[in-house]
Structures are given as C-alpha cells and as structure tokens.
Design a protein around this motif. Sequence first.
Motif, PDB file in Angstrom:
ATOM      1  N   ASP A 242       0.844  -1.196   0.000  1.00  0.00           N
ATOM      2  CA  ASP A 242       0.000   0.000   0.000  1.00  0.00           C
ATOM      3  C   ASP A 242       0.879   1.245   0.000  1.00  0.00           C
ATOM      4  O   ASP A 242       1.871   1.322   0.745  1.00  0.00           O
ATOM      5  N   ARG A 243       0.506   2.212  -0.810  1.00  0.00           N
ATOM      6  CA  ARG A 243       1.136   3.524  -0.773  1.00  0.00           C
ATOM      7  C   ARG A 243       0.380   4.354   0.249  1.00  0.00           C
ATOM      8  O   ARG A 243      -0.825   4.567   0.118  1.00  0.00           O
ATOM      9  N   VAL A 244       1.073   4.829   1.294  1.00  0.00           N
ATOM     10  CA  VAL A 244       0.368   5.406   2.429  1.00  0.00           C
ATOM     11  C   VAL A 244       0.601   6.901   2.608  1.00  0.00           C
ATOM     12  O   VAL A 244      -0.134   7.557   3.356  1.00  0.00           O
ATOM     13  N   ALA A 245       1.627   7.474   1.985  1.00  0.00           N
ATOM     14  CA  ALA A 245       1.894   8.900   2.138  1.00  0.00           C
ATOM     15  C   ALA A 245       2.844   9.355   1.046  1.00  0.00           C
ATOM     16  O   ALA A 245       3.522   8.537   0.398  1.00  0.00           O
ATOM     17  N   GLU A 246       2.917  10.671   0.862  1.00  0.00           N
ATOM     18  CA  GLU A 246       3.842  11.274  -0.088  1.00  0.00           C
ATOM     19  C   GLU A 246       4.467  12.503   0.556  1.00  0.00           C
ATOM     20  O   GLU A 246       3.788  13.274   1.234  1.00  0.00           O
ATOM     21  N   LEU A 247       5.787  12.657   0.366  1.00  0.00           N
ATOM     22  CA  LEU A 247       6.508  13.827   0.856  1.00  0.00           C
ATOM     23  C   LEU A 247       7.474  14.282  -0.234  1.00  0.00           C
ATOM     24  O   LEU A 247       7.655  13.599  -1.252  1.00  0.00           O
ATOM     25  N   GLY A 248       8.138  15.426   0.003  1.00  0.00           N
ATOM     26  CA  GLY A 248       9.100  15.912  -0.979  1.00  0.00           C
ATOM     27  C   GLY A 248      10.171  14.886  -1.275  1.00  0.00           C
ATOM     28  O   GLY A 248      10.335  14.438  -2.417  1.00  0.00           O
ATOM     29  N   GLN A 249      10.917  14.496  -0.245  1.00  0.00           N
ATOM     30  CA  GLN A 249      11.885  13.405  -0.325  1.00  0.00           C
ATOM     31  C   GLN A 249      11.828  12.651   1.003  1.00  0.00           C
ATOM     32  O   GLN A 249      12.594  12.919   1.927  1.00  0.00           O
ATOM     33  N   PRO A 250      10.897  11.695   1.147  1.00  0.00           N
ATOM     34  CA  PRO A 250      10.802  10.954   2.412  1.00  0.00           C
ATOM     35  C   PRO A 250      12.059  10.132   2.625  1.00  0.00           C
ATOM     36  O   PRO A 250      12.569   9.505   1.700  1.00  0.00           O
ATOM     37  N   ASN A 251      12.561  10.136   3.848  1.00  0.00           N
ATOM     38  CA  ASN A 251      13.862   9.516   4.094  1.00  0.00           C
ATOM     39  C   ASN A 251      13.806   8.567   5.291  1.00  0.00           C
ATOM     40  O   ASN A 251      13.370   7.445   5.165  1.00  0.00           O
ATOM     41  N   GLY A 252      14.210   9.019   6.474  1.00  0.00           N
ATOM     42  CA  GLY A 252      14.174   8.136   7.634  1.00  0.00           C
ATOM     43  C   GLY A 252      12.772   7.997   8.192  1.00  0.00           C
ATOM     44  O   GLY A 252      11.917   8.865   8.014  1.00  0.00           O
ATOM     45  N   LEU A 253      12.549   6.894   8.907  1.00  0.00           N
ATOM     46  CA  LEU A 253      11.238   6.690   9.533  1.00  0.00           C
ATOM     47  C   LEU A 253      11.368   5.814  10.762  1.00  0.00           C
ATOM     48  O   LEU A 253      12.269   4.976  10.850  1.00  0.00           O
ATOM     49  N   ALA A 254      10.466   6.013  11.711  1.00  0.00           N
ATOM     50  CA  ALA A 254      10.468   5.253  12.959  1.00  0.00           C
ATOM     51  C   ALA A 254       9.111   5.404  13.623  1.00  0.00           C
ATOM     52  O   ALA A 254       8.434   6.432  13.457  1.00  0.00           O
ATOM     53  N   PHE A 255       8.713   4.379  14.380  1.00  0.00           N
ATOM     54  CA  PHE A 255       7.440   4.398  15.091  1.00  0.00           C
ATOM     55  C   PHE A 255       7.610   4.890  16.529  1.00  0.00           C
ATOM     56  O   PHE A 255       8.654   4.667  17.156  1.00  0.00           O
ATOM     57  N   ALA A 256       6.567   5.535  17.037  1.00  0.00           N
ATOM     58  CA  ALA A 256       6.470   5.790  18.472  1.00  0.00           C
ATOM     59  C   ALA A 256       6.378   4.455  19.192  1.00  0.00           C
ATOM     60  O   ALA A 256       6.009   3.433  18.597  1.00  0.00           O
ATOM     61  N   PRO A 257       6.721   4.405  20.482  1.00  0.00           N
ATOM     62  CA  PRO A 257       6.736   3.118  21.201  1.00  0.00           C
ATOM     63  C   PRO A 257       5.429   2.336  21.121  1.00  0.00           C
ATOM     64  O   PRO A 257       5.448   1.105  21.045  1.00  0.00           O
ATOM     65  N   ASP A 258       4.286   3.022  21.133  1.00  0.00           N
ATOM     66  CA  ASP A 258       3.010   2.310  21.084  1.00  0.00           C
ATOM     67  C   ASP A 258       2.488   2.109  19.665  1.00  0.00           C
ATOM     68  O   ASP A 258       1.391   1.583  19.469  1.00  0.00           O
TER      69      ASP A 258
END
Length: 311
Positions: A182-198
């Motif tokens: 699934d394509r879930v979002a678009e940004l200029g140049q999406p790079n790093g990503l991480a989830f909150a603990p919950d």
Amino acid sequence: MTDLLRPAGPPEPVPPVDPPRALDPRFAAAMPRTARLVSLYDQAVFSEGPVWWPARGILVWSDVEGRRVLGWHPDGRVEVVIDATPFINGNTVDRDGNLVHCEHGTRRIARTSPDGRYAVLVDGYRGDRFNSPNDVVCAADGALWFTDPAYGLTSPRQGSLAPSDLGHHSVYRFDPERGVLDRVAELGQPNGLAFAPDGSTLYVTDTSRTLGGDGHTIHAFPVAGDQRLGAPHVVAAVEPGVPDGLCVDRRGWIWTSSGSGVQVFSAEGHRLGLIPTPQGCSNCCFGPGEERLFITAGQHLYALDLVGAPA
C-alpha cells in the motif's frame, strides 16, 4: 571466509568534540556525566542504515558507496556481512530475525537470513519500479514500512542515473505474509522513519532540501486502526543540515541525525539535547536495552554509552 576489516580491540578515541549538551533538564538527568563519543570504525566510504541484529549479536550498517554491509562485534571486530551490494542503504530486522534492506541499485526491498539466504520481497508499485528505497522499519504486526526518495536516481555514487518511473516520492507499507503493498503517504523526499513506542505515530523525515527543495523536517503521522496514515504535522525543523535517519526510544524521544550531530526532541517537538559529532551524521540506532547509541557519519561508526559506569 570472513572478510575481517578490524581486529578485536577497544574503540578508538575521537578527536576533540564537545560532550553531550543538555538543552532541557530531562536530557541532563538521562545522560550519564561520563558519556563520551568513541569511534568503532573509520574506514567506510559513506556509512548509513545502522541496526542491531539480534540473531547475529552484531551491529549492522551499510557502507552505501563502498557497496558493502558491515558488522561490528561487541569485542571490536568489524567484518563484511554482505559484499558487492546493489547500493544497500537502510536496514531493519523483521519478526523472524532476518535482515531487511533497501537497495538503491536494484530499486527494491530484499532480505538476508542469518545464515545468508537472500530473497527479494517487493520491487515496484503497480507495475512501475520504485525510485530508490532508502529506509525501512518493521512494525509490531510484522509489516514493513519504507520510504522511496530519489537519491539513488540522482547520484551514480549511490545508484544509477535514471528518471523516476513513478513521478512521486512516497512512503509504503508492505505486508510480507499477504504480499500486499500500500502507498500510504507522499513527501518531498521521504527519508528516515520510525514508530512511536506504542505504534500510534509514524515519524518520517523530509530531506528535500538536499535536492533543491525546502524540506528539513520531521513529520508525525497518526496511524489508524486499519494501518492507514492520517494527516501529518511537523514535529521539528532540523538545523543545520537535514534530519536524515532517526530512532525513537521507549520514552518517545526522537533521536535524529543532523549537520551538527544527533539532536534529541520530545514527542511534542521540544528540543532536549545535542550529541555533537565531528562531522554531520546520517543515522543512529540503539543497541540492546537502549544502553548504547550507535551513530553513522561519513566514514565512521561512532558509539555513545547511555548507561553510566558503576560508582
């Protein structure tokens, strides 16, 4: 045969660099007074994508432009884990203990098992090839979320010059059990990503400033029950440089790379502290128990102990 790059031994001292700097009492209370940056390795070309690999008991990171994945052992050894890579960048570990990586050169997501078996997971969206998958994280339900900016298409040092097949730079969610992308979002140049603990928030960096845009921001996306993303808000704008890779600790603090070192923010975007590095850094991650922070920066793999020595 293992390609040994550094023998066992203690870390190396770092040229004079300021100690961690508290900008908030919470950071001062959490950072040991003895915390000092050390160098674990300094012979990469461009270090990125650090992750602790429990199945092997090592810290793995990518030498993107050197086209290798390297492994640091707790005794100080550094070895080649994967050689002649297709410009592997970001890495994560899935629920089965496999190393999952983003390949700029082949424009796909693949995995390597602890015994070295390799498999392609996903290589495009609706019949078109990805741009150059950059960073990836495994959610609690086993899904792989990854970013797809243009960097591998714009620099032959990190991929191959080519136009985008897609015409957008997006964030994706891939369910490996169902094979659903699934394509879930678009940004200029999406790079790093991480989830909150919950798992209720997905943080994604926009580094489009590096390619002529104005993005140097960390965006917080609420994660809905159906694993769709809601409208984001900007948590922080990072100066100097850009927030390339980032990680989130169990308190919900955001530790992000920047041009000055690792900057630390609260979940609300309050600036808590800075860990200066001799050069701008690209990414960071925690070791077991969040007792050590690993930092990639240029040729280097640095570390900072987050637990003070016994009194």
